[in-house]
Design an enzyme around this catalytic site. Structure first.
Site, mmCIF file in Angstrom:
data_model
loop_
_atom_site.group_PDB
_atom_site.id
_atom_site.type_symbol
_atom_site.label_atom_id
_atom_site.label_comp_id
_atom_site.label_asym_id
_atom_site.label_seq_id
_atom_site.Cartn_x
_atom_site.Cartn_y
_atom_site.Cartn_z
ATOM 1 N N SER A 1 0.851 -1.190 0.000
ATOM 2 C CA SER A 1 0.000 0.000 0.000
ATOM 3 C C SER A 1 0.879 1.230 0.000
ATOM 4 C CB SER A 1 -0.900 0.020 1.241
ATOM 5 O OG SER A 1 -1.565 1.266 1.362
ATOM 6 N N TYR B 1 -1.337 -0.904 10.395
ATOM 7 C CA TYR B 1 -1.459 -1.164 8.954
ATOM 8 C C TYR B 1 -0.233 -0.647 8.203
ATOM 9 C CZ TYR B 1 -3.635 -1.282 4.303
ATOM 10 O OH TYR B 1 -3.917 -1.529 2.981
ATOM 11 N N LYS C 1 2.472 -2.961 6.062
ATOM 12 C CA LYS C 1 2.716 -2.771 4.634
ATOM 13 C C LYS C 1 4.162 -2.340 4.369
ATOM 14 C CE LYS C 1 -1.396 -3.887 3.202
ATOM 15 N NZ LYS C 1 -1.634 -5.092 2.395
#
Length: 247
Positions: free
Chosen positions: A142, A155, A159
């Protein structure tokens, strides 16, 4: 049909970006294992779509954060198709909270699925890749893994970790002709972005130089290309697919 005769596992393949990738690989001729954790109906719908279009696919349940389930998924793939050539590490979750409100469980859940899951899946297929001296691993990261985001420490870290995993495996496995790359999507039209308020959607769109959110097909097309012989000399790269957002 550049992937004819090859077998691909797509984790989290029942919805969103994962389903688009599964369909794109099938369109290139690959037999596709559509992995899911909970939503069997969504995965079976993707399988049906592939079969109706003349392709071949099966749905296989496995929580990628659980080693025994990952090993069972790969074993099922080998029993069904006799080989595995492509692994798409797409499965991912979010547990968004500011750091001061983020629990240890929130952190662990995201890291276990998004990063540990990719590690476990890669480990489970690497023996087959090494024996056949070929294979492709694509990690779906991401843009948040590059720039970070408030309220997404878990998160973002997961990533960002995929970037390091991608580059390390690219160096480790390259001598056996195993290619490892990653893509870094930006704002993409998925269930998550559909939940945004209109003003949030407008603000997100304004941040993108191309002036629109991406479509799942924008990601799937690049992933499919990276799996084909046309990308045979691309190794250890993290390709941003974000309409210029990260730029």
């Amino acid at each position: 049909m550049k992937l004819e005769g090859q077998v691909a596992i797509v984790t989290g393949g029942g919805r969103g970006i994962g389903s688009a990738i599964a369909i794109a690989l099938a369109q290139e001729g690959a037999k596709v294992v559509v992995n899911y954790s909970r939503s069997a109906a969504s995965a079976e719908a993707v399988v049906s779509q592939i079969i109706e279009a003349g392709g071949e696919a099966i749905a296989v349940q496995a929580d990628v954060a659980q080693a025994t389930q990952v090993e069972r998924m790969v074993k099922t793939t080998l029993e069904k198709y006799g080989r595995v050539d492509i692994l798409i590490n797409n499965a991912g979750i979010t547990r968004d909270k500011l750091l001061m409100r983020m629990s240890e469980e929130d952190w662990d859940a995201v890291m276990n699925t998004n990063l540990k899951g990719a590690f476990l899946c890669a480990k489970a297929v690497v023996s087959a890749f090494m024996r056949q001296r070929s294979g492709v691993i694509i990690n779906v990261g991401s843009v948040i893994g590059k720039v970070g985001a408030a309220g997404q420490a878990n998160y973002s870290a997961s990533k960002a970790g995929l970037v390091g995993l991608t580059k390390s495996l690219a160096k480790e496995l390259g001598s056996r002709s195993v290619r490892v790359n990653a893509v870094a999507p930006g704002f993409i039209e998925t269930d998550m972005t559909a939940a945004l308020k209109p003003e949030q959607m407008e603000a997100a769109t304004k941040m993108v130089p191309l002036g629109r959110l991406g479509k799942v097909e924008d990601i799937a097309n690049v992933v499919a290309f990276l799996c084909t012989p046309a990308a045979a000399y691309i190794q250890g790269e993290v390709i941003s697919i974000d309409g210029g957002l990260f730029m």
